[in-house]
Design a protein around this motif. Structure first.
Motif, short mmCIF file in Angstrom:
data_model
loop_
_atom_site.label_atom_id
_atom_site.label_comp_id
_atom_site.label_asym_id
_atom_site.label_seq_id
_atom_site.Cartn_x
_atom_site.Cartn_y
_atom_site.Cartn_z
N PRO A 257 0.80 -1.23 0.00
CA PRO A 257 0.00 0.00 0.00
C PRO A 257 0.83 1.27 0.00
CG PRO A 257 0.03 -0.97 2.19
CD PRO A 257 0.71 -1.95 1.28
N ASN A 258 2.10 1.17 0.34
CA ASN A 258 2.93 2.37 0.46
C ASN A 258 3.63 2.71 -0.85
OD1 ASN A 258 2.36 2.93 3.19
ND2 ASN A 258 3.77 1.31 3.83
N ARG A 259 2.83 2.89 -1.89
CA ARG A 259 3.32 3.32 -3.20
C ARG A 259 2.61 4.60 -3.61
NH1 ARG A 259 2.44 -2.65 -5.75
NH2 ARG A 259 4.22 -3.71 -4.75
N ASN A 260 3.20 5.31 -4.51
CA ASN A 260 2.62 6.57 -5.00
C ASN A 260 1.49 6.24 -5.97
OD1 ASN A 260 2.03 9.06 -6.11
ND2 ASN A 260 4.16 9.70 -6.26
N THR A 261 0.26 6.39 -5.51
CA THR A 261 -0.89 6.01 -6.33
C THR A 261 -0.99 6.83 -7.61
OG1 THR A 261 -2.29 7.50 -5.02
CG2 THR A 261 -2.20 5.19 -4.35
N ALA A 262 -0.45 8.05 -7.62
CA ALA A 262 -0.52 8.89 -8.82
C ALA A 262 0.32 8.32 -9.96
CB ALA A 262 -0.04 10.31 -8.49
N ASN A 263 1.29 7.48 -9.63
CA ASN A 263 2.19 6.96 -10.66
C ASN A 263 1.92 5.50 -11.03
OD1 ASN A 263 3.51 9.41 -10.69
ND2 ASN A 263 5.17 8.76 -9.35
N TRP A 343 10.06 7.12 -8.08
CA TRP A 343 8.80 7.05 -8.83
C TRP A 343 7.77 6.21 -8.09
CZ3 TRP A 343 6.45 9.06 -13.04
CH2 TRP A 343 5.41 8.36 -13.64
N VAL A 344 8.18 5.08 -7.54
CA VAL A 344 7.25 4.16 -6.90
C VAL A 344 6.95 4.56 -5.46
CG1 VAL A 344 6.88 1.76 -6.16
CG2 VAL A 344 7.94 2.24 -8.37
N GLY A 345 7.93 5.12 -4.76
CA GLY A 345 7.75 5.43 -3.35
C GLY A 345 6.58 6.35 -3.09
N LYS A 346 5.85 6.07 -2.01
CA LYS A 346 4.69 6.87 -1.64
C LYS A 346 5.10 8.31 -1.36
CE LYS A 346 0.83 6.76 1.65
NZ LYS A 346 0.27 6.02 2.82
N ALA A 347 4.35 9.24 -1.89
CA ALA A 347 4.66 10.65 -1.66
C ALA A 347 4.61 10.96 -0.17
CB ALA A 347 3.67 11.53 -2.41
N GLY A 348 5.52 11.83 0.28
CA GLY A 348 5.63 12.15 1.69
C GLY A 348 4.34 12.68 2.29
N ALA A 349 3.85 12.04 3.34
CA ALA A 349 2.62 12.46 4.00
C ALA A 349 2.91 13.51 5.06
CB ALA A 349 1.94 11.25 4.64
#
Length: 615
Positions: A257-263, A343-349
């Motif tokens: 679940p900890n991926r950047n959903t926009a990408n 690219w894959v890493g979840k954007a910083g919350a």
């Protein structure tokens, strides 16, 4: 820019699309074999005993001030000497007994230990496993892959081959948990220098070892000795999207679940950090012009990473020290590899905490990092996609060695005999000591890559153009920069191009390549760092430069890790023989070098770039 390289099918038959004022035949020969390794035999073993080499700190800050103090940790630079003339000399021998991992009560990421002594690795002797691209796996193989990872995740954490234990290996070795232990005691001290398998030519062989034992464990868990870890083929158009196999969330052990959903459903960008704020391009197919442009740019990125580079530029600089010394990443680490992590890493919350999926950063006073999972060195092993990503990174080394004329790219006997310890055998875990010389040929590890898939490599034929005219059509000296030389040390600012005019180009020596060296780089290891380097461009055009242009010489980029408030020292060596040739500048005595900052990270360059000849 429309591309002639939109899909995999026309790429198979398309002619070379790299225009040059030289003949196309001569151009292809130079681009394919320039900057290759001069030897592939690995060199003599000499008298050694299987150690890494870390030189002693032999430059003290006392008595220095101002610029001289800032350069003290760059041997030879404070006196104005060539930065390349400071090889490792005085050294301490280091092996796994001296590299100690510092456990913390908060995370305990260190690999599990066993009192039993390690056994020496035995080469497998024959190829029994063939790694295939994820997007071409049969349904049966997809289910086999999911079954294997599911069983690994079900293992108790106390098993050193469990999924959590495997993730902890990367976290420990790659996020500064390991220390170069100087004292005679059994525990590390706060002032013991950090050790990291990134930022040098250790990067490729260590990660090959790591995913090799991961692959072996997966095969053991499903009772299939022929199981091979599939690779994410982001270097070919059909693979330039996060594989569908990893995206289905329901009962899928490959999902994270900890991926950047926009990408997740967008076309990947192998030059992502240059314009991270731009909107991702939807995967619309080969007729869309923006799609074709980005596909071509991605192919150009891989081309620049793989073809222009010699051992020093491709694998990285010799690993000398983790003691306030310089490190030098190769293009294999700092280009597509780094881009795909971010690219894959979840954007910083914000706020970043445990509830937001944050990872506790062990060096930052209890702070959390939310560039997870793939976007942070401390958490990348938590995403199953990481292992297929690194399977492709490993394939890039394999192709460079076997197809690009690189050979092993390794001649240093101390480097070849350096060793690390991993675990194998899921049912009865045992420690295995494996040397770098055991992993330079994948056949010794019992695997190879699908030869049919690699029969045609689309990134050998990208469309590379120029931003401005060069040679006789450029107006000669009138087109060169008249800017005043910058004063170093120099802090970079995003969007502000640094012009370094009239950098001396030594005459090319027979059998050697020309390297542009930027030494004395100070950067924040926790931030997204990136700057590009260009040659002979007007400053007002430099922000447009990228791997799809001939003026592009390379880049510097890192995957964020722990260490906010700290500074790491770096170096980059860019093989520019082909760049000078493409720009009709191979006979010029000087060139203009432009440094193009791409991120807001704090980066300081302490010394003026230089160009040298190097085998």
């Amino acid at each position: 820019m429309a591309s002639a390289c939109a899909t995999s099918s026309p790429l198979v038959s398309a002619p070379s699309a790299c225009p040059s004022k030289k003949t196309s035949a001569a151009r292809f020969r130079r681009r394919t074999f320039s900057c290759r390794a001069t030897g592939g035999g690995g060199g003599g073993r000499g008298n050694n005993d299987g150690f890494l080499w870390l030189p002693r700190r032999d430059v003290m800050l006392s008595g220095l001030s101002g610029v001289a103090a800032g350069l003290a940790w760059y041997p030879g630079l404070a006196s104005g000497a060539d930065s390349s003339s400071s090889p490792c000399t005085t050294a301490d021998k280091v092996n796994e007994k001296i590299l100690l991992c510092a456990d913390t009560d908060k995370q305990k990421p260190c690999p599990l230990v066993s009192p039993a002594a390690p056994v020496d690795f035995t080469p497998e002797g024959k190829v029994t496993r063939v790694r295939q691209p994820v997007h071409l796996l049969s349904r049966e193989y997809q289910e086999k892959y999911k079954e294997a990872v599911g069983k690994m995740k079900a293992l108790p954490e106390s098993n050193p081959l469990s999924f959590k234990a495997q993730a902890a290996i990367h976290q420990a070795y790659c996020d500064n948990y390991y220390k170069y232990h100087k004292s005679s005691g059994s525990t590390v001290a706060k002032d013991d220098p950090a050790f990291d398998v990134h930022y040098s030519w250790i990067f490729a062989p260590w990660h090959r070892m790591y995913i090799y034992f991961y692959e072996r464990a997966l095969g053991d868990l499903i009772g299939d000795k022929t199981f091979a870890l599939p690779f994410w083929s982001w270097d070919a158009p059909a693979g330039m999207v996060v594989p569908a196999l990893f995206k289905e969330a329901f009962a899928n052990p490959l999902y994270d679940p900890n991926r950047n959903t926009a990408n997740l459903n967008a076309l990947v960008d192998l030059d992502y950090l240059s314009h991270r704020d731009a909107k991702p391009i939807d995967f619309k197919g080969p007729k869309d012009e923006k799609y074709k442009e980005l596909v071509n740019k991605n192919l150009c990125t891989v081309y620049n990473q793989q073809v222009r580079k010699g051992p020093e530029s491709f694998l990285g600089e010799k690993f000398c020290t983790a003691i306030d010394g310089t490190s030098g990443m190769g293009s294999l680490e700092r280009m597509a590899h780094t881009a795909m992590h971010v690219w894959v890493g979840k954007a910083g919350a914000k706020p970043c905490d445990a509830a937001a999926g944050g990872v506790l950063s062990h060096k930052d006073n209890g702070a959390f990092n939310c560039n997870n999972d793939m976007g942070f060195l401390g958490s990348v092993g938590n995403d199953p996609l990481f292992y297929s990503h690194h399977s492709n990174v490993d394939r890039m080394w394999h192709l460079w060695s076997t197809r690009m004329g690189g050979g092993q790219g390794i001649t240093d006997p101390d480097w070849l005999d350096a060793s690390f310890v991993f675990y194998d055998d899921v049912k009865s875990p045992r420690k295995v000591r494996i040397k770098f010389r055991d992993v330079v040929d994948t056949r010794d590890l019992g695997y190879t890559y699908d030869p049919e898939y690699d029969r045609d490599l689309p990134w050998l034929r990208p469309k590379i153009t120029t931003l401005v005219p060069h040679g006789k059509d450029s107006g000669g000296a009138a087109a060169r920069s008249s800017a005043a030389p910058p004063v170093f040390p120099l802090a970079l600012t995003k969007g502000q191009v640094v012009e370094v005019p009239a950098v001396a180009v030594p005459a090319r020596e027979a059998g050697k390549e020309q390297l542009l060296v930027i030494d004395g780089i100070d950067f924040d290891p926790q931030a997204n760092n990136k700057f590009d380097v260009a040659i002979n461009l007007p400053a007002d055009k430099a922000l447009l430069v990228g791997p799809q242009y001939k003026e592009y010489a390379g880049s510097f980029a890192v995957v964020p890790g722990s260490g906010a408030g700290e500074t790491r020292k770096g170096k980059v060596s860019l093989c520019i023989t082909d760049v000078l040739y493409d720009l009709d500048a191979e006979d010029d005595s000087t060139v203009d070098v432009l440094i193009v900052p791409r991120t807001n990270a704090k980066v300081t360059i302490n010394v003026r770039p230089t160009i040298k000849n190097r085998k």
